[in-house]
Design a protein around this motif. Structure first.
Motif, PDB file in Angstrom:
ATOM      1  N   TYR A  24       0.828  -1.221   0.000  1.00  0.00           N
ATOM      2  CA  TYR A  24       0.000   0.000   0.000  1.00  0.00           C
ATOM      3  C   TYR A  24       0.855   1.261   0.000  1.00  0.00           C
ATOM      4  O   TYR A  24       0.481   2.266  -0.607  1.00  0.00           O
ATOM      5  CB  TYR A  24      -1.000  -0.022   1.163  1.00  0.00           C
ATOM      6  N   HIS A  46      -4.108   3.337   4.335  1.00  0.00           N
ATOM      7  CA  HIS A  46      -4.345   1.896   4.408  1.00  0.00           C
ATOM      8  C   HIS A  46      -3.086   1.124   4.787  1.00  0.00           C
ATOM      9  O   HIS A  46      -3.159   0.083   5.452  1.00  0.00           O
ATOM     10  CB  HIS A  46      -4.948   1.366   3.111  1.00  0.00           C
ATOM     11  N   GLU A  50      -2.515  -1.803   7.761  1.00  0.00           N
ATOM     12  CA  GLU A  50      -1.843  -3.109   7.634  1.00  0.00           C
ATOM     13  C   GLU A  50      -0.767  -3.278   8.707  1.00  0.00           C
ATOM     14  O   GLU A  50      -0.542  -4.391   9.201  1.00  0.00           O
ATOM     15  CB  GLU A  50      -1.250  -3.277   6.233  1.00  0.00           C
ATOM     16  N   HIS A  53      -2.427  -4.544  11.651  1.00  0.00           N
ATOM     17  CA  HIS A  53      -2.704  -5.989  11.531  1.00  0.00           C
ATOM     18  C   HIS A  53      -1.454  -6.787  11.918  1.00  0.00           C
ATOM     19  O   HIS A  53      -1.531  -7.830  12.543  1.00  0.00           O
ATOM     20  CB  HIS A  53      -3.095  -6.364  10.093  1.00  0.00           C
ATOM     21  N   GLU A  94      -6.436  -8.398  -1.404  1.00  0.00           N
ATOM     22  CA  GLU A  94      -7.268  -8.565  -0.204  1.00  0.00           C
ATOM     23  C   GLU A  94      -8.019  -9.906  -0.233  1.00  0.00           C
ATOM     24  O   GLU A  94      -8.180 -10.553   0.798  1.00  0.00           O
ATOM     25  CB  GLU A  94      -8.255  -7.404  -0.051  1.00  0.00           C
ATOM     26  N   GLN A 127     -11.238  -8.619   7.305  1.00  0.00           N
ATOM     27  CA  GLN A 127     -11.090  -8.916   5.882  1.00  0.00           C
ATOM     28  C   GLN A 127     -12.394  -8.676   5.129  1.00  0.00           C
ATOM     29  O   GLN A 127     -12.379  -8.214   3.991  1.00  0.00           O
ATOM     30  CB  GLN A 127     -10.601 -10.352   5.668  1.00  0.00           C
ATOM     31  N   GLU A 130     -12.454  -5.010   4.541  1.00  0.00           N
ATOM     32  CA  GLU A 130     -11.464  -4.571   3.554  1.00  0.00           C
ATOM     33  C   GLU A 130     -11.869  -4.968   2.136  1.00  0.00           C
ATOM     34  O   GLU A 130     -11.711  -4.196   1.202  1.00  0.00           O
ATOM     35  CB  GLU A 130     -10.089  -5.145   3.893  1.00  0.00           C
TER      36      GLU A 130
END
Ligand code: FE2
Ligand code: FE2
Length: 171
Positions: A24, A46, A50, A53, A94, A127, A130
């Protein structure tokens, strides 16, 4: 204590989230370079998502007595044919990540690792969000076409989506 194989799978996912963050960031650079500042802002925010995450997996591994390790992260693609292609690529990415997460949940369940299964629920929901988000961007291109003025509109739209996300992140 996590089973060794589960720790390995989660480490793999941790490294994939790092790859996603790089992807990204790289696509953001491409968009900025091409003058699509809205898309660039959206993708850069974004990238930060991540990283979160990745952090979540890092903490889970550490908190369950496993050793998190950062491996070699492959290079994300640098050039795209169009702005639409950037978003088609990230949408497909994704979808791949969703598959990986679903796989992990399946392994956790089959090995009766309910703690990890529970941990992964957050990723399953994330997910879903996203995929919806990136599909909505891909759909915009289908709706407006790829003329210069259409791209200008999509970019403007992405700028306001980025502002909303930024706001959301600060809260
Ligand atoms: Fe992610
Ligand atoms: Fe993602």
């Amino acid at each position: 204590m996590l089973a060794k194989t589960m720790a390995e799978y989660l480490n793999e996912q941790l490294n994939l989230e790092l790859y996603s963050a790089n992807l990204y960031l790289q696509t953001s650079a491409y968009c900025r370079y091409k003058g699509f500042d809205g898309a660039a802002a959206f993708l850069k925010i974004h990238s930060q998502e991540e990283m979160k995450h990745m952090q979540r997996l890092f903490d889970y591994l550490s908190n369950t007595g496993a050793l998190a390790f950062i491996g070699l992260i492959k290079e994300p693609p640098v050039k795209f044919n169009s702005l639409e292609n950037v978003f088609k690529y990230t949408y497909a990415h994704e979808q791949e990540i969703t598959e990986k997460i679903n796989n992990l949940a399946n392994i956790a369940l089959n090995t009766k690792d309910f703690l990890t299964f529970n941990f992964l629920q957050w990723y399953i929901a994330e997910q879903n969000e996203e995929e919806k988000l990136f599909k909505s961007v891909v759909d915009k291109f289908t709706l407006v076409g790829d003329s210069g003025s259409s791209l200008f509109l999509v970019d403007k739209d992405l700028q306001s989506m980025a502002s909303n996300l930024q706001h959301h992140t600060i809260e």
